[in-house]
Design a protein around this motif. Structure first.
Motif, PDB file in Angstrom:
ATOM      1  N   ARG A 209       8.779 -10.442  13.993  1.00  0.00           N
ATOM      2  CA  ARG A 209       8.959  -9.094  14.525  1.00  0.00           C
ATOM      3  C   ARG A 209       8.303  -8.133  13.538  1.00  0.00           C
ATOM      4  N   VAL A 210       7.470  -7.246  14.043  1.00  0.00           N
ATOM      5  CA  VAL A 210       6.768  -6.281  13.198  1.00  0.00           C
ATOM      6  C   VAL A 210       7.237  -4.874  13.540  1.00  0.00           C
ATOM      7  N   ALA A 211       7.712  -4.162  12.522  1.00  0.00           N
ATOM      8  CA  ALA A 211       8.108  -2.766  12.684  1.00  0.00           C
ATOM      9  C   ALA A 211       7.241  -1.924  11.757  1.00  0.00           C
ATOM     10  N   TYR A 212       6.908  -0.715  12.185  1.00  0.00           N
ATOM     11  CA  TYR A 212       6.075   0.120  11.326  1.00  0.00           C
ATOM     12  C   TYR A 212       6.438   1.597  11.465  1.00  0.00           C
ATOM     13  N   GLY A 213       6.105   2.348  10.397  1.00  0.00           N
ATOM     14  CA  GLY A 213       6.431   3.768  10.345  1.00  0.00           C
ATOM     15  C   GLY A 213       5.260   4.632  10.766  1.00  0.00           C
ATOM     16  N   THR A 214       5.259   5.876  10.314  1.00  0.00           N
ATOM     17  CA  THR A 214       4.205   6.816  10.660  1.00  0.00           C
ATOM     18  C   THR A 214       3.146   6.857   9.555  1.00  0.00           C
ATOM     19  N   VAL A 215       2.053   7.555   9.831  1.00  0.00           N
ATOM     20  CA  VAL A 215       0.964   7.682   8.861  1.00  0.00           C
ATOM     21  C   VAL A 215       1.363   8.679   7.768  1.00  0.00           C
ATOM     22  N   VAL A 216       1.128   8.303   6.517  1.00  0.00           N
ATOM     23  CA  VAL A 216       1.307   9.236   5.396  1.00  0.00           C
ATOM     24  C   VAL A 216      -0.034   9.386   4.689  1.00  0.00           C
ATOM     25  N   HIS A 217      -0.272  10.545   4.123  1.00  0.00           N
ATOM     26  CA  HIS A 217      -1.584  10.838   3.551  1.00  0.00           C
ATOM     27  C   HIS A 217      -1.598  10.753   2.022  1.00  0.00           C
ATOM     28  N   GLU A 218      -0.440  10.897   1.399  1.00  0.00           N
ATOM     29  CA  GLU A 218      -0.378  10.857  -0.055  1.00  0.00           C
ATOM     30  C   GLU A 218       0.472   9.682  -0.520  1.00  0.00           C
ATOM     31  N   LEU A 219       0.132   9.205  -1.709  1.00  0.00           N
ATOM     32  CA  LEU A 219       0.802   8.024  -2.256  1.00  0.00           C
ATOM     33  C   LEU A 219       2.301   8.224  -2.382  1.00  0.00           C
ATOM     34  N   ARG A 220       2.701   9.423  -2.767  1.00  0.00           N
ATOM     35  CA  ARG A 220       4.133   9.678  -2.984  1.00  0.00           C
ATOM     36  C   ARG A 220       4.954   9.546  -1.699  1.00  0.00           C
TER      37      ARG A 220
ATOM     38  N   ASP B 205       1.849  -5.821 -12.355  1.00  0.00           N
ATOM     39  CA  ASP B 205       2.170  -4.401 -12.512  1.00  0.00           C
ATOM     40  C   ASP B 205       1.971  -3.651 -11.207  1.00  0.00           C
ATOM     41  N   ARG B 206       0.909  -3.993 -10.449  1.00  0.00           N
ATOM     42  CA  ARG B 206       0.648  -3.313  -9.186  1.00  0.00           C
ATOM     43  C   ARG B 206       1.747  -3.637  -8.176  1.00  0.00           C
ATOM     44  N   ASN B 207       2.179  -4.902  -8.133  1.00  0.00           N
ATOM     45  CA  ASN B 207       3.257  -5.302  -7.236  1.00  0.00           C
ATOM     46  C   ASN B 207       4.543  -4.571  -7.601  1.00  0.00           C
ATOM     47  N   ASN B 208       4.839  -4.513  -8.902  1.00  0.00           N
ATOM     48  CA  ASN B 208       6.028  -3.823  -9.383  1.00  0.00           C
ATOM     49  C   ASN B 208       5.958  -2.332  -9.065  1.00  0.00           C
ATOM     50  N   PHE B 209       4.753  -1.780  -9.194  1.00  0.00           N
ATOM     51  CA  PHE B 209       4.536  -0.356  -8.903  1.00  0.00           C
ATOM     52  C   PHE B 209       4.851  -0.046  -7.442  1.00  0.00           C
ATOM     53  N   PHE B 210       4.335  -0.854  -6.517  1.00  0.00           N
ATOM     54  CA  PHE B 210       4.561  -0.586  -5.099  1.00  0.00           C
ATOM     55  C   PHE B 210       6.015  -0.836  -4.697  1.00  0.00           C
ATOM     56  N   GLN B 211       6.659  -1.793  -5.340  1.00  0.00           N
ATOM     57  CA  GLN B 211       8.075  -2.012  -5.061  1.00  0.00           C
ATOM     58  C   GLN B 211       8.899  -0.791  -5.443  1.00  0.00           C
ATOM     59  N   ASN B 212       8.655  -0.266  -6.635  1.00  0.00           N
ATOM     60  CA  ASN B 212       9.381   0.926  -7.087  1.00  0.00           C
ATOM     61  C   ASN B 212       9.004   2.155  -6.258  1.00  0.00           C
ATOM     62  N   LEU B 213       7.750   2.197  -5.818  1.00  0.00           N
ATOM     63  CA  LEU B 213       7.286   3.340  -5.031  1.00  0.00           C
ATOM     64  C   LEU B 213       8.014   3.421  -3.694  1.00  0.00           C
ATOM     65  N   ILE B 214       8.077   2.310  -2.960  1.00  0.00           N
ATOM     66  CA  ILE B 214       8.688   2.357  -1.627  1.00  0.00           C
ATOM     67  C   ILE B 214      10.207   2.499  -1.694  1.00  0.00           C
TER      68      ILE B 214
ATOM     69  N   LYS C 254      -3.195   5.937 -11.469  1.00  0.00           N
ATOM     70  CA  LYS C 254      -4.489   6.081 -12.148  1.00  0.00           C
ATOM     71  C   LYS C 254      -4.781   4.879 -13.015  1.00  0.00           C
ATOM     72  N   THR C 255      -3.761   4.388 -13.718  1.00  0.00           N
ATOM     73  CA  THR C 255      -3.922   3.214 -14.588  1.00  0.00           C
ATOM     74  C   THR C 255      -4.273   1.970 -13.782  1.00  0.00           C
ATOM     75  N   LEU C 256      -3.649   1.831 -12.613  1.00  0.00           N
ATOM     76  CA  LEU C 256      -3.841   0.638 -11.780  1.00  0.00           C
ATOM     77  C   LEU C 256      -4.971   0.797 -10.766  1.00  0.00           C
ATOM     78  N   HIS C 257      -5.670   1.925 -10.818  1.00  0.00           N
ATOM     79  CA  HIS C 257      -6.798   2.190  -9.908  1.00  0.00           C
ATOM     80  C   HIS C 257      -6.352   2.173  -8.449  1.00  0.00           C
ATOM     81  N   VAL C 258      -5.232   2.825  -8.179  1.00  0.00           N
ATOM     82  CA  VAL C 258      -4.705   2.947  -6.820  1.00  0.00           C
ATOM     83  C   VAL C 258      -4.984   4.365  -6.325  1.00  0.00           C
TER      84      VAL C 258
END
Length: 360
Positions: free
Chosen positions: A216-227, A109-118, A132-136
């Protein structure tokens, strides 16, 4: 769902401790894992028990118990023995398996959650309710890293990443395609750009050393909220694509340092063609062979310094001047002049971008 290998490992450990044999069947009586040699007759016995309303049953020396997922049975456990200890140990085994089911469901569920989130597939209210349910944690500094391997995603790289970064620290490893591994990295304090780059360098060096794979590693900027994790992911995705087009020699690409490449990447193809018509009359002259392009790149790297460029290319200064003048005849641009050098630099980047679009 738990793999049969995990179930087998669990009941073997239990047998070592309790000295009781166990077997796990699905609801049709098909064996999933066992510490003893099962018989064909056991299949029908288990299937009959699965269809009954009883939670447990004793048939000879078989102590049958149902393994539940919530209120539904998903496995049948057979604890083999003639003493009451076999039944008791069977209950312990059922408890162990049910805890594993809960843990693996939460992991899934946590993996599925982060996939849908990004991928921006969730409503804002659903993000926070599920978190809240997944303690994230919903408010913490995060940066999304995209790890790409030659030829697509590598399971070895995935395992190395999971060994380097732990969910206990708020880090999560996931994937949304077959081309890359995604790291959602949490930070206790807001990281500076040097700290973010250090993480990327560590990943490149570790994977190279452990798996002998150049990533090859690419990365974005810092975000402060989960959304906003999807925002960092999109930035990492753009950095990855821009790096693939314009900065192929780099193993680490930051969204902060895309430079002119980011501007060109966002240009419409019609504007690119118009620009190329102005500079080259519609096509790159044939004189721009590999040797010439290498000379131009090295000349730019050395800030248009003729002496330093000729020294690094191991050629005589006059040879370099000859190449530059040959290029000037072909293009009308003298790269010893800053404006002409800038024009050619941008033109060559536009060429790479147009080639990328054609391949896509």
């Amino acid at each position: 769902m738990i793999s049969n290998q995990i179930i087998q490992s669990s009941i073997e450990e239990l047998k070592t401790i309790t000295r009781v044999d166990f077997a796990v069947y699905d609801l049709n009586g098909e064996i999933q894992a066992s510490t003893f040699q099962t018989e064909q007759a056991d299949k029908q016995m288990v299937a009959n028990f699965a269809d009954s309303s009883a939670d447990s049953q004793v048939v000879g020396f078989h102590h049958l118990l149902k393994v539940l997922d919530g209120e539904d049975a998903i496995y049948i456990l057979d604890a083999r023995g003639i003493s009451d200890d076999a039944y008791t140990m069977g209950r312990v085994a059922v408890c162990q398996l049910q805890n594993l089911i809960v843990a693996y469901k939460e992991r899934f569920d946590r993996n599925n959650f982060f996939q849908n989130l990004i991928l921006d597939n969730m409503l804002l209210v659903d993000i926070y309710n599920k978190a809240k349910t997944l303690h994230v944690a919903d408010v913490i500094d995060r940066v999304v890293y995209l790890i790409e391997t030659p030829g697509g995603k590598d399971s070895t790289v995935d395992e190395i990443m999971k060994g380097m970064f732990s969910t206990q620290n708020g880090d999560y490893i996931t994937a949304v395609d077959e081309s890359s591994v995604i790291l959602i990295k949490a930070f206790a304090e807001t990281p500076n750009r040097e700290e973010m780059k250090k993480i990327a360098r560590t990943i490149v060096d570790m994977v190279n050393a452990e798996a002998m794979v150049n990533v090859r590693v690419a990365y974005g900027t810092v975000v402060h909220e989960l959304r906003d994790v999807s925002k960092s992911y999109k930035e990492a995705k753009m950095a990855s694509e821009v790096g693939r087009i314009f900065y192929q020699e780099k193993s680490i690409i930051s969204y902060h340092h895309l430079g002119i490449g980011r501007l060109i990447y966002q240009l419409p193809i019609s504007l690119c063609k118009m620009f190329m018509d102005e500079i080259f009359g519609g096509e790159i002259p044939e004189e721009l062979d590999e040797e010439t392009l290498m000379t131009v790149d090295k000349f730019f790297e050395n800030n248009l310094n003729v002496s330093e460029t000729s020294r690094q290319l191991f050629i005589h200064r006059n040879t370099l001047v000859y190449r530059i003048e040959k290029l000037q005849k072909a293009t009308g641009l003298d790269i010893r002049v800053f404006d002409d050098a800038l024009t050619l630099k941008i033109a060559l980047m536009v060429v790479n971008y147009m080639k990328f679009l054609e391949q896509e």
